[in-house]
Write an enzyme that holds these catalytic residues in place. Sequence first.
Site, PDB file in Angstrom:
ATOM      1  N   GLU A 183     -10.250   6.440   1.921  1.00 26.03           N
ATOM      2  CA  GLU A 183     -10.621   5.639   3.081  1.00 26.03           C
ATOM      3  C   GLU A 183     -10.594   6.534   4.316  1.00 26.03           C
ATOM      4  OE1 GLU A 183      -8.389   2.145   5.682  1.00 26.03           O
ATOM      5  OE2 GLU A 183      -7.859   2.465   3.599  1.00 26.03           O
TER       6      GLU A 183
ATOM      7  N   GLU B 275       0.835  -1.197   0.000  1.00 26.73           N
ATOM      8  CA  GLU B 275       0.000   0.000   0.000  1.00 26.73           C
ATOM      9  C   GLU B 275       0.871   1.248   0.000  1.00 26.73           C
ATOM     10  OE1 GLU B 275      -2.839  -0.328   3.257  1.00 26.73           O
ATOM     11  OE2 GLU B 275      -2.621  -2.509   3.210  1.00 26.73           O
TER      12      GLU B 275
END
Length: 418
Positions: free
Chosen positions: A334, A221
């Site tokens: 997010e 990520e």
Amino acid sequence: MAATRVCLFALVGAVAFLFFLDGAAEARTVGTSSAQRRRQVRSLLRRLNMPPLATIESPDGDIIGCVHILKQPAFDHSLLKSHTIQMMPSCHPEGLSNKSNIASNPFTQTWHQNGKCPENTIPIRRTKEEDVLRESSIERYGKKWPWSIPNRFSIDDPDAVNVLRGHQHAIASAPEDGNYYGTQATFNLWEPIVERDEGFSLAQFWISSGSYPNNDLNTIEAGWQVYPGLYKDSHTRLFIYWTRDAYNNTGCYNLLCPGFIQTSNEIAIGGSNSYLSPVSTYGGSQYDITILVWKDPKEGNWWLQVGGHDLGYWPTSIFSKLVGSAASVEWGGEVASSPDAGQTSTQMGSGHFPKEGFSKASYVKNIQLVDSTNNLKSPSHVNLLAKWPNCYNVQNGTSADWGTYIFYGGPGKNPNCQ
């Protein structure tokens, strides 16, 4: 009667003495626990703060240690004890270009004002004791908590109920063909408001394989985030993350555990010296940064490039499922908050909905995938996921200048957000 009073006083005294003993025992337990916790913290700090060859004090108060490249935390990993460092990728993906007409973010950091790390060293922000003590668990320092785990499987999956409490997404995902070797995307930079210290707001991509229910999820990520609980402020920062067991025991942010091998002596990943500036303003100037992760076709390591700088790599040996290709790739926003906090007013992206468009909503553009021939290509299509579209939403499109892109984000808590 006098004898009764004497017995009563004796009984009260005995009870008080027992309470005293219990209190003293509890105090000793607390004292022992506190001393043990501090010993654990000091042990962690010795591992994180490797002896530097040079030290640079940043104007913002941080201390940057220039650690020899072979002494960095990555080599504490049991699988990397005999690893031979790859100083540069064998090649870059074909098709690299920057079609952006937006001001590129000058990738400089505050500590650069006072010096530069020598060759064959890497810059690491010195972790302080108070940084670690803020965490309720030393073992979880620098790791994602169970309620902050990203969506790696269907959000309607019953196994996801507890995982996703306090956690919301607005993302796009690549078609499911399970043959991905990396991705590149350009992220619009904002500084969203985060409601509580334990929460965060971010924009990133996920490269993954495996699954959460089987505890074999592997992820790579990278992106930017605002995370007051980790960084002690509300600045927008570059971050990276990885795991090989669904966030249970392996992986961490940045360089806070062994794993990612840094090769660049210019950029400190994470920490208060690494915030990205300037950021975009609503209806005004827009800024973005391009991030690329790809699998080196010769060595098999997963390389990270940010703003045109090759920063380092995740060795293929630390993974189980990402030894070969990735099964899925996702891009977007997010937010996370305490699972017991209810609906959060933490902003995602600019804090405005996708329908407001350029200069008002946040975007991810020039979304590309690395294929098996090490070529960058636009996805044939993307799937969109926004479970709470009245809180945070996502839209996609394509154009000649922006390729495949999404607008995403929202304000969170509002009259229509249920």
